[in-house]
Enzyme design. Structure first.
Site, PDB file in Angstrom:
ATOM      1  N   LYS A  30       0.821  -1.212   0.000  1.00  0.00           N
ATOM      2  CA  LYS A  30       0.000   0.000   0.000  1.00  0.00           C
ATOM      3  C   LYS A  30       0.861   1.272   0.000  1.00  0.00           C
ATOM      4  CE  LYS A  30      -2.173  -0.014   3.836  1.00  0.00           C
ATOM      5  NZ  LYS A  30      -1.933   1.104   4.734  1.00  0.00           N
ATOM      6  N   ARG A 105      -9.621   3.711   9.508  1.00  0.00           N
ATOM      7  CA  ARG A 105      -9.362   2.315   9.859  1.00  0.00           C
ATOM      8  C   ARG A 105     -10.488   1.731  10.697  1.00  0.00           C
ATOM      9  NH1 ARG A 105      -3.473   2.463   9.463  1.00  0.00           N
ATOM     10  NH2 ARG A 105      -2.486   0.521  10.075  1.00  0.00           N
ATOM     11  N   ARG A 142      10.403  -7.787   6.322  1.00  0.00           N
ATOM     12  CA  ARG A 142      10.619  -6.383   5.943  1.00  0.00           C
ATOM     13  C   ARG A 142      11.597  -5.709   6.904  1.00  0.00           C
ATOM     14  NH1 ARG A 142       5.249  -2.960   5.187  1.00  0.00           N
ATOM     15  NH2 ARG A 142       5.052  -3.087   7.443  1.00  0.00           N
ATOM     16  N   ARG A 175      11.115  -3.081  12.082  1.00  0.00           N
ATOM     17  CA  ARG A 175      10.216  -2.243  12.869  1.00  0.00           C
ATOM     18  C   ARG A 175       9.619  -3.083  13.991  1.00  0.00           C
ATOM     19  NH1 ARG A 175       6.190   0.546   8.604  1.00  0.00           N
ATOM     20  NH2 ARG A 175       4.652  -0.315  10.026  1.00  0.00           N
ATOM     21  N   ARG A 186      -2.252  -7.054  14.188  1.00  0.00           N
ATOM     22  CA  ARG A 186      -2.677  -5.998  13.262  1.00  0.00           C
ATOM     23  C   ARG A 186      -3.606  -6.554  12.189  1.00  0.00           C
ATOM     24  NH1 ARG A 186       2.961  -4.105  11.474  1.00  0.00           N
ATOM     25  NH2 ARG A 186       1.996  -2.439  10.294  1.00  0.00           N
TER      26      ARG A 186
END
Ligand code: AMP
Length: 236
Positions: A30, A105, A142, A175, A186
């Site tokens: 995204k 959200r 990531r 992260r 999440r």
């Protein structure tokens, strides 16, 4: 729950502004696609995740509270987000349109956004579709540069393994909210809070579904073709 506030401007090519929202599971690509679309249409890319990460890094008391929430994989409250979003959308560069990434959200945030943008509302919401198993693998692999924000993938980019950013020499780390536990949490939140919003936008003929699996260039091309088809070719 929500009431429509926007008209569908299919076929129009002389938009005064282009107001887009991009939805997608965490790790769907995204952020990357949003940045490309924003550049293509000449509108600001407004990522609430990036804004909150900047606040978290600022060392203020507010930033500290935000960091704790983000690191745990939870959502910042709707009330706090209202202030963040209202202030950002009130800046001059957002007057001719914007691309919202990461907001709304929750149903509460969607309602607030409608009020804020009334009477025009948004032009189109994009759903970048990538299956859950694919995004879990992507997110846990990531890595991100703490200095310039460039992201790297384990097994694809040397910087993810070396821990040194190829662009700026900064350190490349995982992260805290990209760990498997936080990712699962999440994704569960996305399913329970955000996915219901997609049905609402779809029901009002404001949702564009795009397959997010494949080459970034090809995905960007289908996004642009889909947006142009639905709302015209962007701000003039
Ligand atoms: P993102 O980069 O969009 O995945 O956002 C990272 C984190 O920032 C999320 O996991 C939340 O903790 C927080 N966040 C970003 N946008 C929102 C939002 N609209 N509402 C609540 N929390 C948010």
């Amino acid at each position: 729950m929500l009431t429509p506030v926007t008209s569908h401007r299919s076929g129009s090519t002389d938009l005064a502004s282009l107001r887009l929202i991009v939805f997608g599971r965490q790790g769907a690509g995204k952020g990357t696609q949003a940045a490309r679309l924003a550049a293509h249409y000449g509108i600001p890319h407004i990522s609430t995740g990036d804004m909150l990460r900047a606040a978290a890094a600022s060392g203020t008391e507010f930033g500290g509270r935000v960091k704790e929430i983000m690191d745990s994989g939870s959502l910042v409250s709707d009330e706090v987000m209202e202030g963040v979003v209202a202030e950002r959308l009130g800046e001059p560069d957002a007057a001719r349109g914007f691309l919202l990434d990461g907001y709304p959200r929750t149903p509460g945030q969607a309602e607030y956004l409608q009020t804020l943008l009334a009477p025009e509302g948004i032009d189109l919401a994009i759903n970048l579709e990538v299956p859950e198993e694919v995004v879990v693998e992507r997110i846990t692999g990531r890595r991100v540069c703490v200095s310039c924000g460039t992201t790297y993938a384990v097994g694809r980019d040397a910087s993810a393994g070396s821990g040194v950013c190829a662009k700026c020499g900064g350190s490349v780390v995982q992260r805290e909210d990209d760990t498997e536990d936080a990712v699962r949490r999440r994704l569960a939140l996305y399913a329970s809070s955000t996915e219901p919003l997609l049905s609402w936008f779809r029901g009002h003929d404001l949702l564009l579904d795009v397959d997010g699996v494949g080459e970034p260039d090809a995905i960007a091309a289908s996004l642009i073709a889909g947006i142009d088809d639905r709302v015209g070719s962007g701000p003039d």
